[in-house]
Scaffold this motif. Structure first.
Motif, PDB file in Angstrom:
ATOM      1  N   PRO A 159       0.747  -1.190   0.123  1.00 12.64           N
ATOM      2  CA  PRO A 159      -0.085   0.003   0.061  1.00 12.64           C
ATOM      3  C   PRO A 159       0.763   1.389  -0.127  1.00 12.64           C
ATOM      4  CG  PRO A 159      -0.388  -1.165   2.044  1.00 12.64           C
ATOM      5  CD  PRO A 159       0.490  -2.098   1.175  1.00 12.64           C
ATOM      6  N   LEU A 160       2.121   1.254   0.695  1.00  4.90           N
ATOM      7  CA  LEU A 160       2.902   2.409   0.458  1.00  4.90           C
ATOM      8  C   LEU A 160       3.723   1.949  -0.606  1.00  4.90           C
ATOM      9  CD1 LEU A 160       3.846   3.411   4.307  1.00  4.90           C
ATOM     10  CD2 LEU A 160       2.000   4.243   2.789  1.00  4.90           C
ATOM     11  N   GLY A 161       3.453   2.674  -1.708  1.00  7.98           N
ATOM     12  CA  GLY A 161       4.292   2.130  -2.834  1.00  7.98           C
ATOM     13  C   GLY A 161       5.489   2.955  -2.978  1.00  7.98           C
ATOM     14  N   SER A 162       5.835   4.121  -2.364  1.00 11.51           N
ATOM     15  CA  SER A 162       7.046   4.650  -2.557  1.00 11.51           C
ATOM     16  C   SER A 162       7.491   5.445  -1.173  1.00 11.51           C
ATOM     17  CB  SER A 162       6.910   5.674  -3.724  1.00 11.51           C
ATOM     18  OG  SER A 162       5.840   6.638  -3.425  1.00 11.51           O
ATOM     19  N   PHE A 163       8.781   5.692  -1.299  1.00 10.48           N
ATOM     20  CA  PHE A 163       9.408   6.904   0.039  1.00 10.48           C
ATOM     21  C   PHE A 163      10.239   7.704  -1.045  1.00 10.48           C
ATOM     22  CE2 PHE A 163      12.405   7.819   3.216  1.00 10.48           C
ATOM     23  CZ  PHE A 163      11.337   8.451   4.407  1.00 10.48           C
ATOM     24  N   LEU A 164       9.883   8.770  -0.722  1.00 10.76           N
ATOM     25  CA  LEU A 164      10.623   9.897  -1.628  1.00 10.76           C
ATOM     26  C   LEU A 164      10.478   9.574  -3.061  1.00 10.76           C
ATOM     27  CD1 LEU A 164      14.003  10.485   0.609  1.00 10.76           C
ATOM     28  CD2 LEU A 164      11.855  11.766   0.401  1.00 10.76           C
ATOM     29  N   TRP A 165       9.380   9.134  -3.231  1.00  8.61           N
ATOM     30  CA  TRP A 165       9.134   8.633  -4.642  1.00  8.61           C
ATOM     31  C   TRP A 165       9.889   7.559  -5.174  1.00  8.61           C
ATOM     32  CZ3 TRP A 165       9.376  13.904  -3.312  1.00  8.61           C
ATOM     33  CH2 TRP A 165       8.101  14.739  -3.516  1.00  8.61           C
ATOM     34  N   LEU A 166      10.602   6.948  -4.549  1.00 10.65           N
ATOM     35  CA  LEU A 166      11.386   5.601  -4.954  1.00 10.65           C
ATOM     36  C   LEU A 166      10.666   4.559  -4.428  1.00 10.65           C
ATOM     37  CD1 LEU A 166      14.992   6.905  -4.143  1.00 10.65           C
ATOM     38  CD2 LEU A 166      14.052   6.748  -6.167  1.00 10.65           C
ATOM     39  N   ASP A 167      10.464   3.541  -5.210  1.00  6.05           N
ATOM     40  CA  ASP A 167       9.733   2.102  -5.083  1.00  6.05           C
ATOM     41  C   ASP A 167      10.808   1.337  -4.222  1.00  6.05           C
ATOM     42  OD1 ASP A 167       8.104   0.028  -4.720  1.00  6.05           O
ATOM     43  OD2 ASP A 167       7.989  -0.303  -6.561  1.00  6.05           O
ATOM     44  N   LEU A 168      10.922   1.451  -2.836  1.00  8.36           N
ATOM     45  CA  LEU A 168      11.787   0.811  -1.902  1.00  8.36           C
ATOM     46  C   LEU A 168      11.177  -0.423  -1.542  1.00  8.36           C
ATOM     47  CD1 LEU A 168      13.403   3.981  -0.433  1.00  8.36           C
ATOM     48  CD2 LEU A 168      14.270   2.676  -2.448  1.00  8.36           C
ATOM     49  N   ALA A 169       9.814  -0.534  -1.211  1.00  3.32           N
ATOM     50  CA  ALA A 169       8.941  -1.343  -0.518  1.00  3.32           C
ATOM     51  C   ALA A 169       8.955  -2.532  -1.366  1.00  3.32           C
ATOM     52  CB  ALA A 169       7.677  -0.832   0.129  1.00  3.32           C
ATOM     53  N   ASN A 170       8.567  -2.579  -2.613  1.00  3.50           N
ATOM     54  CA  ASN A 170       8.286  -3.746  -3.360  1.00  3.50           C
ATOM     55  C   ASN A 170       9.541  -4.542  -3.908  1.00  3.50           C
ATOM     56  OD1 ASN A 170       5.254  -3.553  -3.146  1.00  3.50           O
ATOM     57  ND2 ASN A 170       5.877  -1.549  -4.105  1.00  3.50           N
ATOM     58  N   ARG A 171       9.225  -5.981  -4.455  1.00  2.00           N
ATOM     59  CA  ARG A 171      10.333  -6.679  -4.798  1.00  2.00           C
ATOM     60  C   ARG A 171       9.588  -7.621  -5.840  1.00  2.00           C
ATOM     61  NH1 ARG A 171      12.335  -4.161  -1.374  1.00  2.00           N
ATOM     62  NH2 ARG A 171      13.932  -4.445   0.093  1.00  2.00           N
ATOM     63  N   ASP A 172      10.593  -8.017  -6.802  1.00  2.00           N
ATOM     64  CA  ASP A 172      10.150  -8.845  -7.845  1.00  2.00           C
ATOM     65  C   ASP A 172      10.097 -10.226  -7.157  1.00  2.00           C
ATOM     66  OD1 ASP A 172      10.000  -7.098 -10.095  1.00  2.00           O
ATOM     67  OD2 ASP A 172      12.237  -7.295 -10.370  1.00  2.00           O
ATOM     68  N   ILE A 173       9.111 -11.027  -7.422  1.00  2.00           N
ATOM     69  CA  ILE A 173       8.954 -12.279  -6.704  1.00  2.00           C
ATOM     70  C   ILE A 173       8.536 -13.384  -7.670  1.00  2.00           C
ATOM     71  CG2 ILE A 173       8.480 -11.429  -4.556  1.00  2.00           C
ATOM     72  CD1 ILE A 173       5.283 -11.653  -5.017  1.00  2.00           C
ATOM     73  N   GLU A 174       8.541 -14.716  -7.538  1.00  2.00           N
ATOM     74  CA  GLU A 174       7.841 -15.613  -8.229  1.00  2.00           C
ATOM     75  C   GLU A 174       6.259 -16.002  -8.106  1.00  2.00           C
ATOM     76  OE1 GLU A 174       9.905 -19.558  -7.815  1.00  2.00           O
ATOM     77  OE2 GLU A 174      11.431 -18.508  -6.810  1.00  2.00           O
ATOM     78  N   PRO A 175       5.461 -16.161  -8.861  1.00  2.00           N
ATOM     79  CA  PRO A 175       4.082 -16.429  -8.718  1.00  2.00           C
ATOM     80  C   PRO A 175       4.005 -17.453  -7.835  1.00  2.00           C
ATOM     81  CG  PRO A 175       4.699 -15.901 -11.267  1.00  2.00           C
ATOM     82  CD  PRO A 175       5.938 -16.064 -10.466  1.00  2.00           C
ATOM     83  N   TYR A 176       3.432 -17.219  -6.832  1.00  2.00           N
ATOM     84  CA  TYR A 176       2.742 -18.325  -5.871  1.00  2.00           C
ATOM     85  C   TYR A 176       1.607 -18.163  -5.102  1.00  2.00           C
ATOM     86  CZ  TYR A 176       4.265 -21.150  -1.537  1.00  2.00           C
ATOM     87  OH  TYR A 176       4.190 -22.001  -0.592  1.00  2.00           O
ATOM     88  N   ALA A 177       0.998 -18.880  -4.411  1.00  4.90           N
ATOM     89  CA  ALA A 177      -0.076 -18.799  -3.449  1.00  4.90           C
ATOM     90  C   ALA A 177       0.209 -18.207  -2.265  1.00  4.90           C
ATOM     91  CB  ALA A 177      -0.855 -20.174  -3.506  1.00  4.90           C
TER      92      ALA A 177
END
Length: 546
Positions: A112-130
């Motif tokens: 939900p917090l998609g950025s910090f100082l407009w940089l996407d620091l919270a998200n990661r690339d991941i494998e599709p999984y349940a």
């Protein structure tokens, strides 16, 4: 006391069944001597007296009370059972370094917090999984939902709030409020194991400095705050702070699951339901269609998948009593699909209407450098700003944590507002899915209400909004996602006053789809209490009397 002993014993039996299933890597969970004890084969399929779709709040209540009444019950859950440790020794991944366990078949996390100082620091690339958290994206609104045994209880902040009685009466005027507040809300809170934080500990611990800062700033604007009960074990949290147990709330765990401390449904209602010996849970089973047969029973087509999304089997399950507890989105989509494809043609036009995001708006303020919020922040909220009596713009605002592990000088909030706007679900034949008709403009009343509150706080403290936390745009208010989806099968419209679906016998809705778009606080206690009320009447009139 006897009832408490029975519940405690059942919960222990149920917890043992959950542990045994995890150790065996099984997708079938039951405390009965045979997992299929509740079932018998008919016409090459499976017959069960009662089926509950989903394992969230309303579903868990229904299963427990059906099991107590001696009704063999099968629960179908599209997610997995979350109590098998991964390679790192934890069941869930944390918020700061999420992996594939975090998300439901995504290639990148969607925090939900998609950025910090407009940089996407919270998200990661991941494998599709349940994974445990899903973000269901519609055209102009996204909805966060939990996936797994326990549904939303696995990924929410655990804030167990009973709504203002006057607003409950306004939202659900056909429900006896006195009965709810005298009987069903207390029952729900007791079975959910709701507790209150030790106020003296709250006042001195570093872990809630962020909440005390927001309280002081709200007070300067003439606003009051209130402590909020929670299903997190506050005693466990104190031991986390002392360093005597593994950290969870104090280790930035919440939206992707808590490894310790939280009393999610698998540790309360569902454990007790399994402990009756009458309830079986099938995980990684997704109901695709519902059809009523000539004899009045319901035929479900179900896909069994593995954690990588591969379909392992297609099954048919038949039942006499069918309870939809797949959440506002899931239950509504199943009924909408059934109506529009003709498998349940007598469903009325109210199916799909009355949806709302509970007025959810997230926002944040920038504090002065001399007013830090602390490097240590518990991920479990404990305090809210209560301005619901404001006649022009009622708001209840959670004082939310931002546990980044460093000083951010950010005060974060989830505002719950009184937005009268409602959305409608329609069936899209091309995709075989429900589409939400909701525009960003419909969230304007909610944004305006939140802004009126936080403008007052900013003015009183000479502070400003943060504009860098919700994506690349200059944006102070996140109005394009919600945590509290409500409605779609509204009580007294799509159903009767006890969740019986109009046009069909022995078909019920038992979750947040019954509540018309808003309840003014975090809704899970209301969903639980309403389910308690409804299932009590259904068992008495429809099941034991038949």
């Amino acid at each position: 006391m006897v009832e408490n002993q029975h519940l405690s014993r059942r919960r222990l039996f149920g917890m043992a069944a959950l542990s045994a299933a995890a150790l065996a890597g099984a997708t079938t969970i039951s405390s009965a001597s045979r997992a299929a004890a509740a079932e018998k084969s008919v016409a090459g399929g499976t017959f069960v007296p009662a089926v509950v779709i989903g394992t969230g709040y309303g579903a868990a209540v229904s299963a427990l009370r059906l099991g107590e009444a001696g009704v063999p019950t099968l629960m179908l859950e599209m997610g997995q059972l979350w109590n098998q440790p991964g390679p790192d020794g934890n069941v869930y991944s944390g918020m700061l370094k999420p992996d594939k366990r975090s998300s439901w078949f995504k290639t990148r996390t969607e925090a939900p917090l998609g950025s910090f100082l407009w940089l996407d620091l919270a998200n990661r690339d991941i494998e599709p999984y349940a994974g445990v958290l899903d973000r269901v994206n519609f055209d102009q609104m996204s909805v966060y939902v939990g996936r797994g045994v326990g549904g939303g209880s696995l990924v929410n902040g655990g804030m167990a709030v009973t709504p203002r009685r006057s607003y409950f009466e306004e939202v659900l005027p056909r429900v006896d409020a006195a009965e709810m507040y005298d009987r069903y809300f207390p029952r729900a809170n007791k079975t959910l194991r709701v507790g209150n934080i030790d106020k003296s500990w709250f006042e001195q611990t570093d872990w809630y400095k962020f909440a005390r800062v927001s309280r002081e700033q709200a007070s300067k604007a003439g606003l009051g705050t209130t402590f909020v009960p929670n299903v997190y074990d506050w005693d466990y949290m104190r031991r986390e702070a002392d360093g005597s147990v593994p950290k969870s709330a104090l280790a930035a765990e919440v939206i992707y699951g808590n490894n310790h401390g939280k009393v999610s449904l698998d540790k309360s209602y569902l454990a007790s339901a399994l402990g009756t010996g009458k309830v079986t849970i099938e995980t990684l089973h997704e109901v695709k269609t519902i059809r009523q047969q000539k004899d009045g029973t319901y035929l479900l087509t179900v896909e069994q998948k593995n954690v990588d999304g591969k379909v392992l089997a297609s099954k048919e399950i038949t039942c006499k009593h069918l309870f939809l507890g797949a959440g506002s989105l899931g239950s509504t989509e199943l009924l909408l699909r059934a109506r529009e494809t003709g498998t349940l043609p007598n469903l009325n036009s109210e199916i799909g209407t009355g949806w709302g995001p509970n007025g959810n708006i997230m926002t944040a303020r920038a504090n002065h450098m001399w007013n830090p919020t602390g490097t240590k922040q518990s991920s479990i909220p404990a305090l809210g700003i209560d301005d619901w009596d404001n006649p022009d713009a009622p708001v209840f605002a959670e004082i939310a944590p931002m546990p980044a592990g460093l000083e951010t000088w950010v005060s974060l909030y989830l505002a719950i507002t009184k937005n009268p706007e409602r959305g409608t679900f329609v069936y899209d034949k091309a995709t075989d899915r429900a589409k939400l008709r909701w525009t960003r403009e419909q969230n304007a009343p909610a944004v305006n209400a939140a802004k009126s509150l936080f403008d007052r706080i900013n003015k009183a403290n000479t502070t400003i909004y943060r504009y860098d936390l919700f994506g690349k745009q200059l944006k102070a208010f996140a109005d394009d996602f919600c945590y509290h989806p409500l409605g779609g099968c509204v009580l007294g419209k799509a159903t009767d006053d006890y969740g019986r679906v109009a046009g069909y016998k022995n078909l019920y809705v038992t979750d947040g789809a019954l509540i018309p778009g808003s309840i003014g606080v975090n809704p899970f206690v209301t969903i639980t209490a309403l389910a308690e009320r409804n299932i009590e009447r259904v068992i008495k009139q429809d099941i034991t009397a038949s």
